[in-house]
Every structure is written in C-alpha cells, then in structure tokens.
Design an enzyme around this catalytic site. Structure first.
Site, PDB file in Angstrom:
ATOM      1  N   ASP A   1       1.169  -5.182  13.040  1.00  0.00           N
ATOM      2  CA  ASP A   1       0.920  -5.687  11.686  1.00  0.00           C
ATOM      3  C   ASP A   1       1.653  -7.000  11.453  1.00  0.00           C
ATOM      4  O   ASP A   1       2.239  -7.218  10.392  1.00  0.00           O
ATOM      5  CB  ASP A   1       1.353  -4.644  10.653  1.00  0.00           C
ATOM      6  CG  ASP A   1       0.775  -4.931   9.259  1.00  0.00           C
ATOM      7  OD1 ASP A   1      -0.221  -5.679   9.186  1.00  0.00           O
ATOM      8  OD2 ASP A   1       1.317  -4.420   8.269  1.00  0.00           O
TER       9      ASP A   1
ATOM     10  N   VAL B   1       9.217  -2.786  -2.898  1.00  0.00           N
ATOM     11  CA  VAL B   1      10.513  -3.239  -2.397  1.00  0.00           C
ATOM     12  C   VAL B   1      11.294  -3.852  -3.556  1.00  0.00           C
ATOM     13  O   VAL B   1      10.760  -4.676  -4.308  1.00  0.00           O
ATOM     14  CB  VAL B   1      10.349  -4.261  -1.258  1.00  0.00           C
ATOM     15  CG1 VAL B   1      11.713  -4.718  -0.749  1.00  0.00           C
ATOM     16  CG2 VAL B   1       9.542  -3.660  -0.112  1.00  0.00           C
TER      17      VAL B   1
ATOM     18  N   THR C   1       0.820  -1.208   0.000  1.00  0.00           N
ATOM     19  CA  THR C   1       0.000   0.000   0.000  1.00  0.00           C
ATOM     20  C   THR C   1       0.854   1.258   0.000  1.00  0.00           C
ATOM     21  O   THR C   1       0.536   2.236  -0.687  1.00  0.00           O
ATOM     22  CB  THR C   1      -0.917  -0.002   1.233  1.00  0.00           C
ATOM     23  OG1 THR C   1      -1.656  -1.216   1.271  1.00  0.00           O
ATOM     24  CG2 THR C   1      -1.873   1.174   1.197  1.00  0.00           C
TER      25      THR C   1
END
Length: 459
Positions: free
Chosen positions: A125, A18, A14
């Site tokens: 998370d 990477v 989001t």
C-alpha cells in the site's frame, strides 16, 4: 488511555482515524491510531497484520509502534509522531522538488524496503499518504495491508491506491510479491519530480490505458504472463507504441528516468530489487549502510524497540504485554559501551575488585619529587580500576617512604648495580585483578651504568 491527551485529528481512513496526542507522564508527542471496529479480546488485537509486521521490524525509516492498548473494546495504536506525509508536502508545492530532495527521500525509503523485503514482508500500500516526513527524515507507515512473502495465495484484490497499483494487481492476479512495492515507488518518484501523477487512471481499465500511453503496450516478449492474465479476464490491451517516459519527464535527469523506467516495467521479474536500486547511478554519492552495521557504528540513530502493548482484562485492570525485540542487533547501550572504551572484561574486573576489601597502597612521599614509578595507565572511569606496581629507582640520597603497605614491608634492602638486573628475593604476590607483576611491566629495561646506589625501605 488516561495517560494521553488528544490534541487534534490529523487523519481519517477506512480502518481508523489518527490523532496527535501528548503523553501526560513525559510530555512526548505521539500519534494515536484509533481503530473503527471493536475488538473483544486482546489476542484478536495481537493477531492483526499491522501489529505482527511492526513488531518484527526495527529500522530508522519505518515508523515505530510504541504500544497497543485495548480499552472498552476499542483498539489504539500508540506510534511515534511525524510532522506530515508526502502528499501534504506535494499538495502545497508550487514547483517540483529538486532531485537532491527526491534522492534523499527515496534513498531512505529504498533502505527501509530492502530491510523489510529481506525479512519476508512487502508493504502493498505504498502511496504518498503512507510516507511520513519530519524535516529531512522520511518513514514508511500504515502496515495494515502488509503481507508476508511466505503467505499462501490467493491474496486480496484491492491493494494500494489505484494510481500506484502494479499492473499484475490491476489484472487481478492472486499471486504477486515485493515487486508491487517497486512499481509504486517508480510512480511516486515520478510524481515527486513533476508534481503530477504518472498514471492517473479513473478506473482499472483506464489505469491500464494510462500506463500503456507512457511505457507502451506489453507483448509476448515484454510480459507474456500479463497477456495470459488479460485473456483470462477477457481484457485486451490497447495497442500503443511506447517508451515515452522521457517525453513526459522532460526536465528530469537521464539517471532518474532510467531508474523510473526499470521500476515501472510490465514484467515484475524485470523490476530491480530494493537492494539493487540502492546501487543505481541515480543514488551515486549516497552511502548505503546496512541496518546491522548502522546500529553498531552509530551512523544513524537507532530507533528504540517497542515499549510494550497494553490491554484491559475482564476485571477492568490494565495488563501489559511485551512486544518483544524488534531487532537482532545489539542494543544501543552496547554500542556506546564500545565507543567509550569500557570493555566487558574491565567492568567485570571492577566488580570483582569492589567485592573484596583490599588494603590500599598509599602513595609514597618523595623527598626530591624525582622518583620514577612504572604503572599501568589508569582511566578515571568505571570498569578501569587503577592498577599500580610499586617499583622505583632511588636518587643518590635516601628516599623515606611513610606508611608502606604489606607488600613493600616484605621487601628488604635492595641494591642495584651497573648493568645488573636485581629482583626482590621473595616473589611479589599477584595483583587483585588477577595480573602478575611481570604481566604489567613487560620487559624490564636495564639501568644505565652508574655508581652503586642503595635504597632502604623503612617501615
């Protein structure tokens, strides 16, 4: 960013993508996280939650932030590279992981969580995608949602992927703590052992239903606060008799089921802390070494601190900022210094002696190679200069010594008699390292009875 060559995109999320990249200067493989939104000041970059949290943590099982670079208003995180994440490993598996593999991974994760929670942060998370693996080492990553325990609520409602989201978050509680990480770890452990998500809900309401089907519905005794939260949002728990976790995980050991049951408790206060989990019987045989002890003893390799962060000034010139020390533990160089036996005092002594210009005492030539010399054991390493004290016992014949030092020139004929301890008339000067003659030799042993011997020192 000219120092890095982008090789392949390995992930997209989001907030950013990477890439696997190579540092052109030293050939190091790194992970480059490119943020999607633009940042117009470096101060704005440094205030990001992910940067602030990673700068404060240095642990072998937490991914390292090496640099922060802002270039053309785009923000890049340069991080250590790991081979894959846990989700990719599970996706390619045909049969579940062994308990030995799960034990090894989870033990490392709980060590990282214990370190993190004790320093006032919780992740919020945790999911298989944020657990990075290289061989048998696993590390926590993606601290974009990490929050300090001392942060002022209300917190954001969206936290973690739904399947690993704690029930208090599903019920939109604005006050929660590190117990949300414990719930997520229980769900992840179960998925590793079965290759199936434990609570695969399609919505928040369906997620709560899936939880009730496995562990049963909460009541006034098990979680009164949860009933209040549900009543506030006009939600009613389905009435399901529970504790069927053992039926869902039939091929799993009772120790693993017991640990997962405690982690996935309705009441956050009843979930064990990360440090307590490390003492559970499931991890029997694993040795918990606190990070502070680990860095001193060298049990696990200590991860280096951040190299620095980098930005671009208004004139386009790059500027580098220090990210600070990531740990209060002593640097690794100190640990290696102790292990090699080089004490700080010894090093200082060596430096002090090097500053002087001492007259060297050359080794005497011995006629029959039987002169006995008492000396301090020398080490052939820096910081341990050889300290000698010239005191010898003569043979029956006379030993001739050449190039005698200033110290020995001051000594006259010395004689040693039976059962008699003879000392030189003038007191020997202090050695250059600041130690006296008596300090080096300690107690002088008496010479056994023998006929009178005579030694002459010849210049």
């Amino acid at each position: 960013m000219d120092r890095f060559k982008m090789i392949k995109e390995v992930g997209d999320g989001t907030f950013g993508s990477v890439w696997r990249a190579i540092n052109k200067q030293n050939g190091e493989v790194v992970a480059v996280k490119k943020m999607k939104r633009k940042y117009y000041s470096f101060e704005e970059c440094m205030s990001l939650r992910e940067v602030k949290s990673l700068r404060r943590m240095n642990h072998p099982n937490i991914v390292k932030l090496k640099e922060v670079i802002r270039e053309n208003d785009i923000l890049y995180f340069i991080m250590e590279y790991m081979e894959c994440n846990l989700y990719q490993l599970m996706k390619d598996r045909v049969k579940p992981f062994s308990e030995a593999e799960v034990r090894n991974w989870c033990f490392q994760i709980f060590q990282a969580l214990a370190y993190m929670h004790q320093r006032g942060y919780f992740h919020r998370d945790l999911k298989p995608e944020n657990l990075l693996v290289s061989k048998d080492v696993i590390k926590l990553a993606d601290f974009g949602l990490a929050r300090e325990v001392t942060s002022v609520p209300p917190y954001t409602e969206y936290v973690s992927t739904r399947w690993y989201r704690a029930p208090e978050v599903l019920l939109q509680s604005s006050i929660y703590d590190s117990a949300v990480d414990m719930w997520a770890m229980g769900a992840i452990m179960a998925e590793l052992l079965t290759l199936h998500p434990l609570f695969p809900g399609t919505s928040e309401a369906d997620e709560i239903l899936k939880i009730c089907n496995v562990i049963g519905s909460p009541d006034e005794q098990s979680w009164p606060q949860g009933l209040s939260l549900a009543e506030t949002m006009k939600f009613q728990f389905p009435q399901v008799s529970g504790n069927q976790l053992a039926e869902v995980m039939t091929s799993v050991s009772s120790e693993a089921v017991d640990l997962i049951s405690s982690l996935c408790s309705w009441d956050p206060c009843k979930r064990p802390k990360a440090a307590e989990v490390l003492q559970h019987t499931f991890f029997q045989g694993c040795t918990f070494v606190p990070p502070t002890v680990r860095s001193k003893a060298g049990v696990l390799p200590k991860t280096p601190p951040c190299v620095g962060v980098k930005g671009v000034s208004e004139h386009g010139m790059p500027r580098r900022y220090s990210t600070g020390t990531l740990s209060t533990t002593k640097p690794h160089s100190n640990a290696s210094l102790k292990s090699s036996g080089l004490s700080k005092t010894g090093v200082q002594r060596k430096l002090q002696m090097d500053r002087q210009a001492p007259q060297k005492i050359k080794k005497p030539t011995e006629s029959n190679n039987k002169l006995t010399t008492n000396r301090v054991p020398a080490r052939n390493s820096p910081g341990h200069p050889v300290l000698r004290h010239s005191r010898s016992l003569p043979e029956t014949g006379r030993a001739t010594m050449h190039k005698v030092s200033t110290l020995t020139e001051r000594l006259t004929h010395m004689s040693v008699t039976s059962r008699t301890r003879t000392t030189p008339k003038p007191a020997a000067p202090l050695l250059k390292a600041g130690l006296g003659k008596s300090d080096l030799l300690g107690k002088t042993d008496e010479i056994p009875p023998a006929k009178r011997l005579t030694r002459k020192l010849v210049s």
